[in-house]
Design a protein around this motif. Structure first.
Motif, PDB file in Angstrom:
ATOM      1  N   UNK A  81      -0.059 -24.989 -30.797  1.00 23.99           N
ATOM      2  CA  UNK A  81      -0.682 -23.685 -30.866  1.00 23.99           C
ATOM      3  C   UNK A  81       0.189 -22.661 -30.168  1.00 23.99           C
ATOM      4  N   UNK A  82       0.743 -23.036 -29.025  1.00 29.81           N
ATOM      5  CA  UNK A  82       1.597 -22.121 -28.276  1.00 29.81           C
ATOM      6  C   UNK A  82       2.804 -21.655 -29.063  1.00 29.81           C
ATOM      7  N   UNK A  83       3.349 -22.560 -29.882  1.00 34.35           N
ATOM      8  CA  UNK A  83       4.517 -22.180 -30.671  1.00 34.35           C
ATOM      9  C   UNK A  83       4.171 -21.125 -31.711  1.00 34.35           C
ATOM     10  N   UNK A  84       2.934 -21.119 -32.197  1.00 35.85           N
ATOM     11  CA  UNK A  84       2.513 -20.072 -33.136  1.00 35.85           C
ATOM     12  C   UNK A  84       2.506 -18.715 -32.450  1.00 35.85           C
ATOM     13  N   UNK A  85       1.926 -18.642 -31.263  1.00 32.71           N
ATOM     14  CA  UNK A  85       1.879 -17.377 -30.530  1.00 32.71           C
ATOM     15  C   UNK A  85       3.290 -16.944 -30.155  1.00 32.71           C
ATOM     16  N   UNK A  86       4.125 -17.888 -29.729  1.00 34.22           N
ATOM     17  CA  UNK A  86       5.513 -17.571 -29.387  1.00 34.22           C
ATOM     18  C   UNK A  86       6.244 -16.965 -30.578  1.00 34.22           C
ATOM     19  N   UNK A  87       5.964 -17.472 -31.772  1.00 35.39           N
ATOM     20  CA  UNK A  87       6.622 -16.950 -32.969  1.00 35.39           C
ATOM     21  C   UNK A  87       6.253 -15.488 -33.205  1.00 35.39           C
ATOM     22  N   UNK A  88       5.043 -15.095 -32.865  1.00 42.58           N
ATOM     23  CA  UNK A  88       4.663 -13.687 -32.994  1.00 42.58           C
ATOM     24  C   UNK A  88       5.354 -12.845 -31.931  1.00 42.58           C
ATOM     25  N   UNK A  89       5.478 -13.392 -30.747  1.00 43.67           N
ATOM     26  CA  UNK A  89       6.117 -12.655 -29.660  1.00 43.67           C
ATOM     27  C   UNK A  89       7.592 -12.414 -29.936  1.00 43.67           C
ATOM     28  N   UNK A  90       8.261 -13.360 -30.581  1.00 45.19           N
ATOM     29  CA  UNK A  90       9.684 -13.149 -30.867  1.00 45.19           C
ATOM     30  C   UNK A  90       9.932 -12.553 -32.251  1.00 45.19           C
ATOM     31  N   UNK A  91       8.864 -12.253 -32.994  1.00 43.89           N
ATOM     32  CA  UNK A  91       8.979 -11.553 -34.264  1.00 43.89           C
ATOM     33  C   UNK A  91       9.310 -12.413 -35.466  1.00 43.89           C
ATOM     34  N   UNK A  92       9.234 -13.728 -35.332  1.00 41.01           N
ATOM     35  CA  UNK A  92       9.578 -14.601 -36.453  1.00 41.01           C
ATOM     36  C   UNK A  92       8.369 -15.055 -37.264  1.00 41.01           C
ATOM     37  N   UNK A  93       7.166 -14.734 -36.831  1.00 43.91           N
ATOM     38  CA  UNK A  93       5.947 -15.179 -37.520  1.00 43.91           C
ATOM     39  C   UNK A  93       5.534 -14.185 -38.590  1.00 43.91           C
ATOM     40  N   UNK A  94       4.750 -14.688 -39.522  1.00 39.48           N
ATOM     41  CA  UNK A  94       4.245 -13.845 -40.598  1.00 39.48           C
ATOM     42  C   UNK A  94       2.837 -14.238 -40.977  1.00 39.48           C
ATOM     43  N   UNK A  95       2.495 -13.991 -42.228  1.00 46.92           N
ATOM     44  CA  UNK A  95       1.143 -14.262 -42.719  1.00 46.92           C
ATOM     45  C   UNK A  95       0.778 -15.742 -42.639  1.00 46.92           C
ATOM     46  N   UNK A  96       1.724 -16.606 -42.922  1.00 45.47           N
ATOM     47  CA  UNK A  96       1.454 -18.045 -42.909  1.00 45.47           C
ATOM     48  C   UNK A  96       1.040 -18.493 -41.505  1.00 45.47           C
ATOM     49  N   UNK A  97       1.743 -18.011 -40.499  1.00 45.87           N
ATOM     50  CA  UNK A  97       1.424 -18.391 -39.127  1.00 45.87           C
ATOM     51  C   UNK A  97       0.081 -17.808 -38.675  1.00 45.87           C
ATOM     52  N   UNK A  98      -0.216 -16.584 -39.106  1.00 47.75           N
ATOM     53  CA  UNK A  98      -1.507 -15.996 -38.751  1.00 47.75           C
ATOM     54  C   UNK A  98      -2.642 -16.779 -39.401  1.00 47.75           C
ATOM     55  N   UNK A  99      -2.469 -17.164 -40.651  1.00 46.37           N
ATOM     56  CA  UNK A  99      -3.490 -17.972 -41.328  1.00 46.37           C
ATOM     57  C   UNK A  99      -3.646 -19.330 -40.650  1.00 46.37           C
ATOM     58  N   UNK A 100      -2.555 -19.871 -40.131  1.00 45.83           N
ATOM     59  CA  UNK A 100      -2.634 -21.146 -39.413  1.00 45.83           C
ATOM     60  C   UNK A 100      -3.513 -21.005 -38.172  1.00 45.83           C
ATOM     61  N   UNK A 101      -3.392 -19.885 -37.462  1.00 43.53           N
ATOM     62  CA  UNK A 101      -4.263 -19.645 -36.301  1.00 43.53           C
ATOM     63  C   UNK A 101      -5.724 -19.542 -36.731  1.00 43.53           C
ATOM     64  N   UNK A 102      -5.976 -18.834 -37.824  1.00 43.61           N
ATOM     65  CA  UNK A 102      -7.348 -18.703 -38.332  1.00 43.61           C
ATOM     66  C   UNK A 102      -7.924 -20.062 -38.707  1.00 43.61           C
ATOM     67  N   UNK A 103      -7.118 -20.884 -39.345  1.00 43.25           N
ATOM     68  CA  UNK A 103      -7.576 -22.213 -39.745  1.00 43.25           C
ATOM     69  C   UNK A 103      -7.834 -23.097 -38.531  1.00 43.25           C
ATOM     70  N   UNK A 104      -6.986 -22.984 -37.517  1.00 38.16           N
ATOM     71  CA  UNK A 104      -7.216 -23.735 -36.278  1.00 38.16           C
ATOM     72  C   UNK A 104      -8.557 -23.358 -35.662  1.00 38.16           C
ATOM     73  N   UNK A 105      -8.853 -22.072 -35.638  1.00 40.00           N
ATOM     74  CA  UNK A 105     -10.119 -21.616 -35.059  1.00 40.00           C
ATOM     75  C   UNK A 105     -11.295 -22.153 -35.863  1.00 40.00           C
ATOM     76  N   UNK A 106     -11.196 -22.128 -37.168  1.00 40.90           N
ATOM     77  CA  UNK A 106     -12.292 -22.595 -38.020  1.00 40.90           C
ATOM     78  C   UNK A 106     -12.505 -24.100 -37.892  1.00 40.90           C
TER      79      UNK A 106
END
Length: 67
Positions: free
Chosen positions: A1-26
């Motif tokens: 999970x931390x690597x997903x947030x890190x990817x947003x912080x360094x600017x390498x994340x996109x829609x796929x990573x955001x959807x992965x966070x949503x799916x984790x929460x669900x």
């Protein structure tokens, strides 16, 4: 999970990573829910393009919880 947030912080994340966070929460059964919520909140702060989507996810989660 931390690597997903890190990817947003360094600017390498996109829609796929955001959807992965949503799916984790669900899918999460409660053990890591606070960490996932914190991650989504962090994405909303760090990534201005996803701020509104992050707020929507957080509000949806809050309204879905039993009182």
């Amino acid at each position: 999970m931390g690597e997903l947030v890190d990817a947003f912080e360094d600017g390498t994340a996109g829609d796929v990573e955001f959807e992965a966070l949503r799916e984790l929460l669900a899918a999460e059964d409660g053990r890591d829910r606070d960490v996932i919520l914190y991650g989504i909140r962090s994405v909303g702060i760090v990534d201005e393009e996803r701020t509104e989507a992050a707020v929507d996810v957080l509000l949806e989660h809050c309204f879905d919880q039993p009182r």
